[in-house]
Enzyme design. Structure first.
Site, short mmCIF file in Angstrom:
data_model
loop_
_atom_site.label_atom_id
_atom_site.label_comp_id
_atom_site.label_asym_id
_atom_site.label_seq_id
_atom_site.Cartn_x
_atom_site.Cartn_y
_atom_site.Cartn_z
N TYR A 104 27.25 61.44 91.33
CA TYR A 104 27.77 62.81 91.35
C TYR A 104 28.12 63.28 89.94
CZ TYR A 104 30.99 66.67 92.43
OH TYR A 104 31.63 67.89 92.47
N LYS A 141 26.49 66.52 87.82
CA LYS A 141 27.28 67.66 87.35
C LYS A 141 27.18 67.81 85.83
CE LYS A 141 28.68 69.39 91.20
NZ LYS A 141 28.22 70.73 91.62
#
Length: 237
Positions: free
Chosen positions: A135, A139
């Site tokens: 994740y 990002k």
């Protein structure tokens, strides 16, 4: 009145963003993975249109872009959809925003959802093709993508937004940040002209914040875009 696309709008930040824009009189086209998630009549009546498809499947992303094209030229696109699940995080959070951006008729305003966790992401882009992106990696990449677009298309503004750790289904009920503040920056950037800078900002609750240094590194930006072009087979105009 603006025509605005919001991805991942069946619940949470995406739904709140889309609802706020519609309540302000804008024409909002929402994206949901499954139309069955829209459980009430008002969920469909308030939108200009609804796009459906799985953002983890690039063929379905192409179909979503085709559906979006039927509505004409968007004034703004808010790439809100996201997941923390591996291995989908790299695709949903970074590859899909690139692919949709490359396939759509360029909106005047591009807004990408980031996270403070991008600061611990990796610049090792081999993780993208390998399907091992975390994740945090995804990002970092989407924040870099947002800032890379600022110098590529004249007349298009592009920003990244950290909505904070808010109590949504993904954030969890114990998340400490304010849920309403979590969508207000996206709405503001999509519909107002007083943001400074007018493009290339990394925002948290309408305040500029410094992103990870790699996000503004032109060499890394170019390398990321080349990697995404190869991965998707779709060049950036």
């Amino acid at each position: 009145m603006a025509l605005i696309l919001v991805t991942g709008a069946s619940s949470g930040l995406g739904y709140n963003t889309a609802k706020a824009l519609a309540d302000d009189g804008h024409d909002v086209v929402t994206h949901v993975r499954d139309r069955a998630r829209l459980t009430g009549a008002e969920d469909t009546a308030r939108w200009k249109g609804v796009l459906t498809g799985d953002l983890a499947d690039l063929e379905q992303v192409r179909e979503i872009a085709r559906q979006a094209g039927e509505f004409g030229h968007f004034d703004a696109a808010i790439h809100n959809a996201g997941t923390m699940r591996a291995p989908e995080a790299g695709t949903v959070n970074a590859v899909t925003p690139y692919l949709l951006t490359a396939l759509l008729d360029k909106p005047a305003r591009l807004i990408y959802l980031s996270s403070s966790m991008h600061r611990t992401g990796s610049t090792d882009l081999r993780r993208l093709a390998a399907g091992t992106a975390t994740y945090d990696d995804s990002k970092l990449w989407v924040t870099t993508l947002a800032l890379a677009f600022t110098s590529r298309w004249e007349g298009t503004s592009s920003h990244a937004v950290d909505p904070g750790w808010v109590p949504t289904r993904m954030g969890g009920p114990g998340a400490p940040d304010d849920l309403t503040a979590g969508h207000e920056t996206q709405v503001w950037l999509a519909t107002h002209h007083e943001a400074t800078p007018s493009t290339g900002g990394y925002w948290y609750h309408r305040q500029m914040q410094p992103p990870h240094p790699a996000c503004r590194d032109e060499e890394f930006q170019a390398r990321l875009i080349r990697t995404l072009e190869t991965h998707t087979g779709v060049p950036l105009a």
